[in-house]
Design a protein around this motif. Sequence first.
Motif, PDB file in Angstrom:
ATOM      1  N   GLY A 329      41.985 -46.498 -31.571  1.00 52.54           N
ATOM      2  CA  GLY A 329      40.656 -46.995 -31.212  1.00 52.54           C
ATOM      3  C   GLY A 329      40.395 -46.844 -29.727  1.00 52.54           C
ATOM      4  N   HIS A 332      39.200 -43.380 -28.704  1.00 50.50           N
ATOM      5  CA  HIS A 332      37.780 -43.108 -28.920  1.00 50.50           C
ATOM      6  C   HIS A 332      36.894 -43.781 -27.872  1.00 50.50           C
ATOM      7  CE1 HIS A 332      38.341 -41.001 -32.705  1.00 50.50           C
ATOM      8  NE2 HIS A 332      39.122 -41.974 -33.132  1.00 50.50           N
ATOM      9  N   SER A 340      42.211 -40.115 -23.460  1.00 50.69           N
ATOM     10  CA  SER A 340      42.066 -40.087 -24.922  1.00 50.69           C
ATOM     11  C   SER A 340      43.226 -39.342 -25.574  1.00 50.69           C
ATOM     12  CB  SER A 340      40.740 -39.416 -25.305  1.00 50.69           C
ATOM     13  OG  SER A 340      39.643 -40.185 -24.869  1.00 50.69           O
ATOM     14  N   PHE A 344      45.956 -40.777 -28.303  1.00 46.06           N
ATOM     15  CA  PHE A 344      46.206 -40.187 -29.619  1.00 46.06           C
ATOM     16  C   PHE A 344      47.694 -39.875 -29.790  1.00 46.06           C
ATOM     17  CE2 PHE A 344      41.586 -38.748 -29.892  1.00 46.06           C
ATOM     18  CZ  PHE A 344      41.293 -39.591 -30.949  1.00 46.06           C
ATOM     19  N   ARG A 363      46.889 -37.312 -35.699  1.00 45.51           N
ATOM     20  CA  ARG A 363      46.663 -37.779 -34.325  1.00 45.51           C
ATOM     21  C   ARG A 363      47.198 -36.774 -33.307  1.00 45.51           C
ATOM     22  NH1 ARG A 363      42.525 -40.772 -35.270  1.00 45.51           N
ATOM     23  NH2 ARG A 363      42.947 -42.781 -36.273  1.00 45.51           N
ATOM     24  N   GLU A 366      44.710 -34.060 -32.876  1.00 48.33           N
ATOM     25  CA  GLU A 366      43.587 -34.472 -32.040  1.00 48.33           C
ATOM     26  C   GLU A 366      43.979 -34.413 -30.565  1.00 48.33           C
ATOM     27  OE1 GLU A 366      41.039 -37.700 -34.494  1.00 48.33           O
ATOM     28  OE2 GLU A 366      43.183 -38.158 -34.353  1.00 48.33           O
TER      29      GLU A 366
END
Length: 468
Positions: A329, A332, A340, A344, A363, A366
Amino acid sequence: MMSLVLGGEPERAVGMASAALQAELTPDAASAAQLARLVGLVAIDDLAAAREVIGSMLAGGDHLSGDAVLATALTAMAFSVWDAARAADGLSLLRAATRRADRAPSGGAQPYPRLHLAAALTALGYHDEAAETIDECAAEIAKSGDVLWSAGPHVRRAVLDVARGRPDDAVVAATDALELCDQLGTRFFTPAAAAVLVEAALLSGDVSEAVRQMGVVRAALPSNRAAVSPCSLLWLEARLAQAMGASTSAAVHALYERLISHARLLLDEPAAAAWLVRAALADGDEDKAELVARAADLGAISNPEHPALVAAAAHARGLIQGDPGQVAGAAHLYRRPWASAWAFEDAAALLAASGDRAAARQRLEEAARIFEAVGALNDRARVRRRTAELALNRSATSSGRPLQGWGSLTDTERRVAEAVSEGLTNAGAGDRLYLSRHTVDFHLRQIYRKLEIRSRVELVPYVLGHAS
């Protein structure tokens, strides 16, 4: 006297300004001396003395004359509250300083508070407004013909480019700033410009360049100690040591000590909170990890309207609690791509530890996409290696291990369950198993989840039933 500040002699400028203010001066000369004294005090990071000067001015002991001087006083006050992690108050003071500076007559001495407003906006993730503020300041400086300040907007653009994930653009802007500093003799801006080059080199994986530019930062800091706060400098040094494979203990320890009274780092660099928590947990020092998490929590509670600070608190707390959802969370919410991606990656590590390898791979993908987009090839390669390691280790389902019940526990989880069922505290279980208390906490949560229980009392029958 302002030229002395910008030329890298702020202490001399403060002395000369203070002496001049004891004499009979014209209003313009007094205003220029007051402005130089305040800017010099901020430059040498003597915020306590700056507050005393402002207090004396406001009390009438040293008349506060002119919009430019009042703008500088408001800017100095903003530095002080920013150092205490009061983001909203800092922004309000800088906006007020900007409005007051706009009222000052053209052609006179100017403090250009927009430079500092742009830095605050960048730190909090308001990148579009920061870019507009930098452009306005550059136009203001060009119109005034005050060339000694001309490196300032280049430095602010460089910092903004790093925050946006554009390290190549940051290098260009910072290099332009350093060239202007050399041409004009304005060493006041050198530390901040060189610090950007250290940051860009670290993020790009160029360790030798980071070492070289760190030397420039250290050599230039006496000209403007406020340009790179002591905490930010320590954080850069710790990350550089990590990149070189050296010990980070000294810098990290100094950071924890400073965070108690100087929380500015957590505003300037929101991702620093999770980095420090990760370092503390790696050393098995849960107390230091908790100290940082509480500082980040306080920043988020005090400034709930700023997503970057909320993200920093969620990331730090999620690492301590072993909560991959909370960490993801935060990824994001962050306004900086680097932060970020790191979040991740942390979420993936927690998911892998819990046995959810499919979610962990997602993850990591990402994180890899972000690292690739911003040119962090070393970081991307590290994430790809971790993804490959996950692929080599079969998931619990494919290996035949059930997802729930005693049979779903890993060997480490079973040892933790047995130790805890004997009445040991989490710290005591950690001592027996050579694990940190944080690691025991994490494993115990996984045990409860897999066994669908909520307490140690419920755990004992499981352990006794599988005593063999």
